[in-house]
Design an enzyme around this catalytic site. Structure first.
Site, PDB file in Angstrom:
ATOM      1  CG  ASN A   8      34.351 -30.693   5.923  1.00 36.33           C
ATOM      2  OD1 ASN A   8      33.405 -30.441   6.612  1.00 36.33           O
ATOM      3  ND2 ASN A   8      34.856 -29.656   5.072  1.00 36.33           N
ATOM      4  CG  HIS A   9      31.408 -30.136  10.309  1.00 40.87           C
ATOM      5  ND1 HIS A   9      30.068 -29.781  10.383  1.00 40.87           N
ATOM      6  CD2 HIS A   9      31.716 -29.022   9.132  1.00 40.87           C
ATOM      7  CE1 HIS A   9      29.750 -28.730   9.670  1.00 40.87           C
ATOM      8  NE2 HIS A   9      30.725 -28.161   8.871  1.00 40.87           N
ATOM      9  CG  PHE A  10      38.065 -31.851  12.241  1.00 41.19           C
ATOM     10  CD1 PHE A  10      38.879 -31.215  13.398  1.00 41.19           C
ATOM     11  CD2 PHE A  10      38.117 -31.313  11.118  1.00 41.19           C
ATOM     12  CE1 PHE A  10      39.660 -30.139  13.011  1.00 41.19           C
ATOM     13  CE2 PHE A  10      38.800 -30.391  10.418  1.00 41.19           C
ATOM     14  CZ  PHE A  10      39.773 -29.690  11.537  1.00 41.19           C
ATOM     15  CG  HIS A  43      37.972 -23.471   3.812  1.00 39.42           C
ATOM     16  ND1 HIS A  43      38.560 -23.988   2.665  1.00 39.42           N
ATOM     17  CD2 HIS A  43      37.004 -24.271   4.124  1.00 39.42           C
ATOM     18  CE1 HIS A  43      37.822 -24.953   2.306  1.00 39.42           C
ATOM     19  NE2 HIS A  43      36.970 -25.156   3.205  1.00 39.42           N
ATOM     20  CG  HIS A  77      35.980 -27.573  10.145  1.00 35.03           C
ATOM     21  ND1 HIS A  77      35.883 -28.565   9.331  1.00 35.03           N
ATOM     22  CD2 HIS A  77      34.998 -26.573   9.728  1.00 35.03           C
ATOM     23  CE1 HIS A  77      35.516 -27.936   8.140  1.00 35.03           C
ATOM     24  NE2 HIS A  77      34.760 -26.820   8.589  1.00 35.03           N
ATOM     25  N   PRO A 114      43.449 -25.853   8.327  1.00 38.58           N
ATOM     26  CG  PRO A 114      41.219 -26.844   8.642  1.00 38.58           C
ATOM     27  CD  PRO A 114      41.994 -25.538   8.322  1.00 38.58           C
ATOM     28  N   GLY A 115      44.566 -29.293   7.877  1.00 44.03           N
ATOM     29  CA  GLY A 115      44.991 -30.146   6.909  1.00 44.03           C
ATOM     30  C   GLY A 115      43.718 -31.154   6.833  1.00 44.03           C
ATOM     31  CB  SER A 116      43.441 -34.390   5.375  1.00 45.33           C
ATOM     32  OG  SER A 116      44.903 -34.867   5.239  1.00 45.33           O
TER      33      SER A 116
END
Length: 411
Positions: free
Chosen positions: A173-175, A340, A191, A316-318
Site C-alpha cells: 500500500n506504499h505509494f 491512518h 506513503h 489517505p484514502g485508497s
C-alpha cells in the site's frame, strides 16, 4: 457493544480494560474485535484501548489500535513496518498547468524513485539502489552510528539492505501521488516506512519477546502479544532500535519527496514551480513516550496518527478516493490519535478473488496509475469508504485540505 457519545464501547468477557472504538457507521470485523479483546486483557494496559475507524485485523496486533502501556511494551503493537507514515507538501502549481496526459509525469517519478521488488529482494532488485545518490549517502552517514550501536548487541539485524533501501518506496500500500486540493493547488504526497531494516528490527524483537514469554512460562491469549517488561534484557534495546527505525523512516520519506519534486521540475512536463510550505511528515506505526491521565506511558500506534491539538496529519484514502490533511483536536479519550487511512475491508487475497481488471479500471478512471493484475489487491473496493471513516472521527480531527489524486505510483 454500546454507543457512548461518538464512540462505541466493546465489552471484554476476559476482563481487562475497556475498548473505546471510533467506529460508528464503519465496518468493524469480528476478528479485529477478538484481537483487541486479547490486547485489552494484558495487565499493563493503561485506562483503555483506543480504536480508530480504519480498524482491521493485522499480523500480531490490530491495525488502527492505540495502546498506552505502563511498565512493558508489545513489539507487535507497532509491527514490522516501523515508522511507516506519510509526507505531503503543496506546490505553487495549479491544476490547469498540468499536461492533458499525465503519463510523462508518472514516468518521471518512477525513474527517480526505486519502487517495487524483484529478484526476491536480491542484488538485482529494481526496488533498491545499486549506487545510492550522494544525498542518500550523506543521510545514511547521519543514521549509521545509531545503526552500528544497535548491531553491536544484535548483529543479525545487519543481514540485509540498509543504505540500499533509503529513499525507496517498497510495495503493497506504499505509494507516491500527485494530488489536487479543493482550490486546485497541486500537492505531492507519499506513503512509506523503514523498509527492510525496520522489518528486521520488528521481527527480531517480536521473536525475542516470544522467547522471553516461553522462558518465564507466561501464557498469553495470543502468542503475538508477547511483551518486553521494563527493566528486562531487551526492553531498552527495543526502544532504542525502534526509535532509530522511526528516524530512518522519516528520512526515507524526506529523500523520496526531494527526489520526486526534483524529477518533476526537470521532467519538461511542467512549468517552473516551487514548494509553498513545510512538508507534513507523520508516522503511523510507532512508539512514543507520552503522558496521559496522570501517568507517563509508552503509546504504541499501529495504523494511527498522533492528533494532539494543532498537530497536522495525513489520512489517505485508497487509489481512487479522496485523502485529507487534518489538524488534531487533542481528544484525550483517543490518546490524541486519529486514523491512518481508510483501512482495509477485505484481505488482499479476497480482493484478488472479488475484483476484475475491469472493476479496477472503472474505480481508478481519470487517474494515471497502474491498472494491471498485480495491483488488484489495492483497488479502492478493498478499502472502507473514506467519507464514512472521516465522519466517524469528526471529534478527533478537523479537515484542513481535501485532496484527490491524479497520478499514483505503486511498487
Amino acid at each position: 457493544m454500546r454507543t457512548e457519545r461518538d464512540y462505541e464501547v466493546l465489552t471484554n468477557e476476559a476482563g481487562g480494560v475497556p475498548i473505546k472504538a471510533w467506529t460508528v457507521g464503519v465496518p468493524f470485523e469480528d476478528e479485529a474485535k477478538k484481537q483487541l479483546r486479547a490486547m485489552a486483557s494484558l495487565p499493563f494496559v493503561h485506562k483503555w484501548v483506543a480504536v480508530m475507524p480504519d480498524v482491521h485485523r493485522g499480523f500480531g496486533a490490530t491495525v488502527g489500535s492505540v495502546v498506552a502501556t505502563a511498565g512493558a511494551v508489545v513489539p507487535a503493537a507497532v509491527g514490522v513496518d516501523i515508522g511507516c507514515g506519510m509526507i505531503a507538501v503543496r506546490t505553487t502549481l495549479r491544476a490547469e498547468q498540468l499536461p492533458d496526459s499525465l503519463g510523462g509525469v508518472r514516468s518521471a517519478i518512477e525513474r527517480a524513485v526505486p519502487h517495487g521488488r524483484t529478484d526476491n529482494g536480491g542484488r538485482n532488485d529494481r526496488g533498491a539502489w545499486k549506487d545510492a545518490p550522494a544525498a542518500h549517502r550523506e543521510a545514511w552517514g547521519r543514521l549509521k552510528p545509531g545503526y552500528d550501536a544497535i548491531l553491536e548487541k544484535h548483529p543479525r539485524l545487519g543481514r540485509g539492505p540498509d543504505l540500499g533501501h533509503l529513499g525507496t518506496l517498497g510495495t503493497g500500500n506504499h505509494f507516491i501521488e500527485v494530488c489536487l486540493d479543493e482550490a486546485d493547488h497541486v500537492w505531492v504526497m507519499l506513503h512509506s516506512g523503514s523498509r527492510g531494516v525496520g522489518n528486521r528490527i520488528g521481527s527480531h524483537f517480536i521473536e525475542l519477546a516470544k522467547e522471553d514469554m516461553r522462558r518465564f512460562f507466561i501464557h498469553l491469549p495470543e502468542a503475538d502479544l508477547a511483551y518486553l517488561p521494563e527493566g528486562s534484557e531487551h526492553f531498552e534495546d527495543y526502544l532504542r532500535a525502534v526509535s532509530w527505525a522511526q528516524e530512518y523512516a522519516a528520512t526515507n520519506r524526506e529523500l523520496m519527496l526531494r527526489s520526486t519534486v526534483e524529477a518533476l521540475q526537470a521532467s519538461g512536463e511542467l512549468p517552473e514551480f516551487s514548494l509553498t510550505q513545510a512538508a507534513v511528515n507523520c508516522h503511523h506505526n510507532y512508539v512514543s513516550r507520552e503522558h496521559h491521565y496522570g501517568k507517563n506511558v509508552l503509546v504504541t500506534r499501529k495504523g494511527a496518527v498522533r492528533a494532539r491539538e494543532g498537530d497536522l496529519g495525513i489520512i489517505p484514502g485508497s487509489m481512487g478516493a479522496r485523502s485529507y490533511i487534518v489538524r488534531g483536536k487533542g481528544n484525550a479519550e483517543s490518546f490524541h490519535s486519529c486514523s491512518h487511512g481508510a483501512g482495509r475491508v477485505m484481505s488482499r487475497e479476497a480482493a484478488k478473488r472479488r475484483f476484475t481488471l475491469e472493476d479496477h479500471a472503472r474505480a481508478t478512471q481519470g487517474i494515471e496509475c497502474r491498472k494491471d493484475a498485480d495491483v488488484i489487491d489495492e483497488t479502492p473496493g478493498a478499502y472502507k469508504p473514506i467519507d464514512a471513516v472521516m465522519q466517524a472521527q469528526a471529534s478527533l480531527v478537523d479537515v484542513v485540505h481535501t485532496l484527490r489524486q491524479v497520478v499514483c505510483v505503486k511498487g
